[in-house]
Design a protein around this motif. Sequence first.
Motif, mmCIF file in Angstrom:
data_model
loop_
_atom_site.group_PDB
_atom_site.id
_atom_site.type_symbol
_atom_site.label_atom_id
_atom_site.label_comp_id
_atom_site.label_asym_id
_atom_site.label_seq_id
_atom_site.Cartn_x
_atom_site.Cartn_y
_atom_site.Cartn_z
ATOM 1 N N ALA A 181 33.340 -21.603 -16.140
ATOM 2 C CA ALA A 181 34.083 -22.089 -14.973
ATOM 3 C C ALA A 181 33.294 -21.843 -13.696
ATOM 4 C CB ALA A 181 35.448 -21.408 -14.886
ATOM 5 N N TRP A 182 32.862 -20.597 -13.493
ATOM 6 C CA TRP A 182 32.196 -20.253 -12.232
ATOM 7 C C TRP A 182 30.689 -20.401 -12.281
ATOM 8 C CZ3 TRP A 182 36.421 -21.160 -10.461
ATOM 9 C CH2 TRP A 182 37.581 -20.423 -10.679
ATOM 10 N N GLY A 183 30.121 -20.559 -13.474
ATOM 11 C CA GLY A 183 28.678 -20.785 -13.568
ATOM 12 C C GLY A 183 27.833 -19.572 -13.219
ATOM 13 N N CYS A 184 28.351 -18.373 -13.479
ATOM 14 C CA CYS A 184 27.621 -17.147 -13.164
ATOM 15 C C CYS A 184 27.814 -16.165 -14.315
ATOM 16 C CB CYS A 184 28.134 -16.542 -11.850
ATOM 17 S SG CYS A 184 27.270 -15.050 -11.321
ATOM 18 N N LYS A 185 26.867 -16.125 -15.216
ATOM 19 C CA LYS A 185 26.990 -15.283 -16.391
ATOM 20 C C LYS A 185 26.945 -13.808 -16.009
ATOM 21 C CE LYS A 185 25.320 -14.973 -21.154
ATOM 22 N NZ LYS A 185 24.324 -15.485 -22.131
ATOM 23 N N THR A 186 27.964 -13.074 -16.375
ATOM 24 C CA THR A 186 28.108 -11.678 -15.969
ATOM 25 C C THR A 186 26.924 -10.817 -16.381
ATOM 26 O OG1 THR A 186 30.503 -11.909 -16.203
ATOM 27 C CG2 THR A 186 29.637 -9.675 -16.053
ATOM 28 N N THR A 187 26.507 -10.944 -17.634
ATOM 29 C CA THR A 187 25.443 -10.083 -18.150
ATOM 30 C C THR A 187 24.065 -10.476 -17.626
ATOM 31 O OG1 THR A 187 25.319 -11.490 -20.128
ATOM 32 C CG2 THR A 187 26.679 -9.502 -20.263
ATOM 33 N N GLU A 188 23.944 -11.671 -17.091
ATOM 34 C CA GLU A 188 22.653 -12.141 -16.578
ATOM 35 C C GLU A 188 22.472 -11.837 -15.094
ATOM 36 O OE1 GLU A 188 20.103 -16.322 -16.135
ATOM 37 O OE2 GLU A 188 21.808 -16.201 -17.509
ATOM 38 N N TYR A 189 23.551 -11.935 -14.329
ATOM 39 C CA TYR A 189 23.447 -11.775 -12.878
ATOM 40 C C TYR A 189 24.115 -10.499 -12.348
ATOM 41 C CZ TYR A 189 22.055 -16.700 -12.943
ATOM 42 O OH TYR A 189 21.407 -17.885 -13.189
ATOM 43 N N LEU A 190 25.352 -10.252 -12.746
ATOM 44 C CA LEU A 190 26.142 -9.219 -12.087
ATOM 45 C C LEU A 190 25.882 -7.808 -12.596
ATOM 46 C CD1 LEU A 190 29.518 -11.157 -11.697
ATOM 47 C CD2 LEU A 190 27.464 -11.198 -10.272
ATOM 48 N N VAL A 191 25.869 -7.640 -13.911
ATOM 49 C CA VAL A 191 25.623 -6.299 -14.457
ATOM 50 C C VAL A 191 24.237 -5.773 -14.069
ATOM 51 C CG1 VAL A 191 25.374 -4.932 -16.569
ATOM 52 C CG2 VAL A 191 27.277 -6.543 -16.342
ATOM 53 N N PRO A 192 23.167 -6.573 -14.174
ATOM 54 C CA PRO A 192 21.855 -6.068 -13.753
ATOM 55 C C PRO A 192 21.815 -5.650 -12.285
ATOM 56 C CG PRO A 192 21.585 -8.013 -15.116
ATOM 57 C CD PRO A 192 23.044 -7.910 -14.814
ATOM 58 N N LEU A 193 22.474 -6.416 -11.412
ATOM 59 C CA LEU A 193 22.510 -6.058 -9.995
ATOM 60 C C LEU A 193 23.249 -4.743 -9.799
ATOM 61 C CD1 LEU A 193 22.018 -6.719 -7.009
ATOM 62 C CD2 LEU A 193 24.190 -7.991 -7.029
ATOM 63 N N PHE A 194 24.350 -4.586 -10.490
ATOM 64 C CA PHE A 194 25.125 -3.340 -10.405
ATOM 65 C C PHE A 194 24.256 -2.164 -10.820
ATOM 66 C CE2 PHE A 194 29.562 -1.657 -10.307
ATOM 67 C CZ PHE A 194 29.295 -0.357 -10.697
ATOM 68 N N ARG A 195 23.573 -2.291 -11.959
ATOM 69 C CA ARG A 195 22.779 -1.188 -12.498
ATOM 70 C C ARG A 195 21.678 -0.756 -11.543
ATOM 71 N NH1 ARG A 195 21.890 -3.471 -18.640
ATOM 72 N NH2 ARG A 195 23.892 -2.757 -19.522
ATOM 73 N N GLY A 246 32.849 -24.434 0.393
ATOM 74 C CA GLY A 246 31.408 -24.580 0.528
ATOM 75 C C GLY A 246 30.637 -24.377 -0.745
ATOM 76 N N ILE A 247 31.234 -24.723 -1.866
ATOM 77 C CA ILE A 247 30.588 -24.523 -3.167
ATOM 78 C C ILE A 247 30.534 -25.844 -3.926
ATOM 79 C CG2 ILE A 247 31.144 -22.095 -3.436
ATOM 80 C CD1 ILE A 247 33.675 -22.919 -4.921
ATOM 81 N N ARG A 248 29.906 -25.804 -5.069
ATOM 82 C CA ARG A 248 29.834 -26.988 -5.919
ATOM 83 C C ARG A 248 31.252 -27.407 -6.318
ATOM 84 N NH1 ARG A 248 28.248 -24.700 -11.963
ATOM 85 N NH2 ARG A 248 30.233 -23.643 -12.307
ATOM 86 N N ARG A 249 31.403 -28.654 -6.667
ATOM 87 C CA ARG A 249 32.705 -29.146 -7.092
ATOM 88 C C ARG A 249 33.069 -28.530 -8.446
ATOM 89 N NH1 ARG A 249 34.462 -35.552 -7.643
ATOM 90 N NH2 ARG A 249 36.652 -35.168 -8.250
ATOM 91 N N ASP A 250 34.301 -28.028 -8.541
ATOM 92 C CA ASP A 250 34.749 -27.423 -9.800
ATOM 93 C C ASP A 250 34.742 -28.441 -10.932
ATOM 94 O OD1 ASP A 250 35.222 -24.950 -8.671
ATOM 95 O OD2 ASP A 250 37.385 -25.238 -8.434
#
Length: 226
Positions: free
Chosen positions: A39-53, A166-170
Amino acid sequence: MAVDAKLDTPAAKQNTTIYTPLRLAIYDFWVLGVVNTFAWGCKTTEYLVPLFRRSVGKNHLDVGAGTGYYLREARIPASTKLTIVDNEEGALEVAKQRSKRPDASAVVADILKPLPTKEKFDSVSMYYLFHCIPATMKEKCSVFSHIRHNMTPDGVLSGANVLGKGIRRDNFFAAFIRRGCLNHGVFHNREDNAYEYEHALRENFKQVDTWVVGSIFVFRAQGPKI
């Protein structure tokens, strides 16, 4: 920390029952797995978890505990002092359990107001917090102006949230999820946009990096301006 939440209260115990192991597993799989990716086009394990770590320091503050997913996946070192803030006692108890850090400090607080502590943290995380807060963009952006006072001179702030403008169309799936979240009061992000968030971050921090990944605003800021 003198403001630890009393997590043995009846309210805490009642709220904690909401977060059963099955419900947590479903949330992690559905929201942070399927919805984030498709839906949001942002894979948690690819983008968010690495940034958190890579943003966690020696004295870490996690704001908006949620289900404790990021605390668990980040594998925070035992040597790192951990403080968790949320407005729900049940969420704090679950976050402590899932982080496997019974020594963590837990604080019940309203993030739209200055924190009830003068402690300084060298890292702060805010993941999937803002789009759930029923507040204006001005009120949400004010969080950066007061959280900086709880950070060391070289402190790092990182986080992410679902944008509304201001984002891509859902796609069809994203539109369905967004409509349901807005109608049921889960999301309060119709006006949330990357421009205002980034502007507020740059007003309060010396070094700011931001990305829009799909429909997600991702940020990392360092060096609070005091």
